[in-house]
Design an enzyme around this catalytic site. Sequence first.
Site, mmCIF file in Angstrom:
data_model
loop_
_atom_site.group_PDB
_atom_site.id
_atom_site.type_symbol
_atom_site.label_atom_id
_atom_site.label_comp_id
_atom_site.label_asym_id
_atom_site.label_seq_id
_atom_site.Cartn_x
_atom_site.Cartn_y
_atom_site.Cartn_z
ATOM 1 N N ASP A 14 0.925 -1.085 -0.158
ATOM 2 C CA ASP A 14 -0.084 0.006 -0.152
ATOM 3 C C ASP A 14 1.029 1.182 0.012
ATOM 4 O O ASP A 14 1.763 1.305 0.721
ATOM 5 C CB ASP A 14 -0.957 -0.127 1.363
ATOM 6 C CG ASP A 14 -1.602 1.306 1.305
ATOM 7 O OD1 ASP A 14 -2.557 1.362 0.491
ATOM 8 O OD2 ASP A 14 -1.657 2.028 2.255
ATOM 9 N N GLU A 67 1.630 -0.277 -5.018
ATOM 10 C CA GLU A 67 0.843 0.760 -5.337
ATOM 11 C C GLU A 67 1.907 2.006 -5.555
ATOM 12 O O GLU A 67 2.118 2.460 -4.314
ATOM 13 C CB GLU A 67 -0.182 0.873 -4.215
ATOM 14 C CG GLU A 67 -1.096 2.020 -4.656
ATOM 15 C CD GLU A 67 -2.246 2.395 -3.608
ATOM 16 O OE1 GLU A 67 -3.320 2.704 -3.844
ATOM 17 O OE2 GLU A 67 -1.643 2.189 -2.375
#
Length: 702
Positions: A343, A380
């Site tokens: 993330d 990401e």
Amino acid sequence: MIQQEYRVQPGNWDQGGAAFVDDGVNFCVFSRYAERMELLLFDREEAITPFQVIELDPRVNHTFFFWHCLVVGLPSGTWYNWRAAGRCDTRESGARIDPGKALLDPWATTVSDRLWDRARACRPGDNCATAMRAQVLRDDYDWEDDRPLHIPLNESVIYEMHLGGFTRHPSSGVAHPGTYRGLIDKIPYLAELGITHVELLPIMAFDCQDVPPATAALGHQNYWGYSTHSFFAPHPHFAHEPARARDEFRDMVKALHRAGIGVILDVVFNHTAEGGAAGPTINFKGLGNEVFYHLDFSDRRLYRDYTGCGNTVNCNHPIVTRFLVDALLYWVRRMHVDGFRFDLASALARGEDGNPLYHAPILWATELAPALNRTHIIAEAWDAAGLYQVGDFPGFRWAEWNGRYRDLMRAFVRGEPGLIPEVATRLAGSSDMYEVRGRRPVNSVNFVTCHDGFNLWDLVSFETKRNQANGEENRDGSDNNISWNCGIEGPTDDPEVLRLRRRQARNFIGILMLSQGVPMILSGDEILRSKDGNNNTYCQDNERSWFDWSQVQPQRPMFDYVRGLIGLRRRHPSLTRDRFLTGAPDPGLSLPDITWHGMNLDLPGWTNPGNRALAFTLAGVSPDEPPLHVVLNMWQDPLDFAVPPLPGRRWTLTVDTMAEPGVFPPGTAAPLFDPVPDPGEPPLRRIRVGARSLVVLEAQLT
């Protein structure tokens, strides 16, 4: 109930956490500025006071910046915390040691938040009665010869899902909804769909209470789990028996592997549940705040926030890098996971001064660790402070969530003109972003929807978000959805609008599965699940977010379509190439690997600013694989497209999104044309492709 007190020996500092050794349990924790350290032992998870407090002697239980001891004969199942006293100099050193705080072991593998009070942990002073705590357990799990699957990423189809929400709906029919065991019961569904990996939203233990006050006032908690506090521990709330969370997670992994499905974890290394200066003290803040977090150089009271969550983990400090890599190794070696999705991974690329580093130690240590060399690593590739690295993420092996693919395909399918050259590039694996740096199509994880933003049905049903239920006055969540409601905003009974929405949903899935790279679909999109227009359901642990199993049968045509497209992809190696397309014939084959067209052959209309259509012919990678011809018509009217003649083959309709379910299994559709004569000049054939639709033809041998 434990009555006795246990003898203590010096122990050693070479392994963080709690580990069984011959004589007992060795405990070790890091703290640079602690001057005293206590180990608190509890006989029960809910015990308010410890049955033994062990004060560590700095002369024998302190090596470098590590505190350690060996508790002789301590039984498995004992709960524990740490308590530190020492420097609290937030302005200069950044240390935030509070002698009243009971601190969770950062290396804990089993944790409990049964007594947890986040608000109390935000205030100075004693919180022993309301703190999280860890448990020391022997590890004798029987893996029964299980191993990570090592499915090549280019052959993968990823299914992003929330573990709890997948079976929490009353319609799930599982014995233990919302748990690791519940997911096991639904493996036959995943196997039928045909996906190769589940990508689980955070399952490392997180703080459910970490939401804004207005959101908490509505009774909401942190649902998505992007609020990690323990990087080695499975989340206890996903376990039927929380104290067995580690083994229940392993049972799930083992069952998925038996079905041929790999496990990818969404990991949150960019920030923790401790927030900024006003946030709670859980573990890192009370042991090594000045090491673990990015702090302002001029005023160490201030946290640099590149994540939008109050703090940023100082990933490239040597101690933190080692800690995080050890966590990854633990999940691969001891928990058998197949990969990780990171993330806000660009926050991990920031050096200790906050500036991005191409040779960021945490990223290269992850890429080059021998034990991780067959583990999928997916970034990401952006953070919340403007660092956007899609196509330029450090390293070579890292795959990336291709946000440019998502945004472009959303615009293309809703009918925006002039995008054809880039659409072709994205369909072909985004060579403009990856090939120049020696990377491959597999570096691009293609997606149209994910947990963050509109899901598929809402993408074709709403143009503006509806997040009022989150308690933040609709300020949260992105306003840039690049969506189209097909003529009516939100729910409708209009049959024409509903037909168009279903067709647009099929178009998105079709394009995704026909693109080079790695496709990822969002759980529930295969049954057209809606979130009522909420594009930020981080706090919606309710039917708005849960997978509604009662819709599987009513939405069976969409399920069959997605399953059929996955099957098409898996039986056509030409869709899963590990090298970029060149437009030249593959060795031993007569056809170019790809040929681009428009309504007419070999005329794709690259320079036409109003163009909304594209076609291409994809050769098989071997003589046994039928070529494919794909037509994308995003005009509002049907159009006639020329079909290339292939001597010795005849074109058969395989996909047509104008139809429901839209996929024709091999052998079920009649050929479109008579066989092309050979030799001689073959006649030109055309097919009519409906408005806003997609067609795929297979060239079968005559």
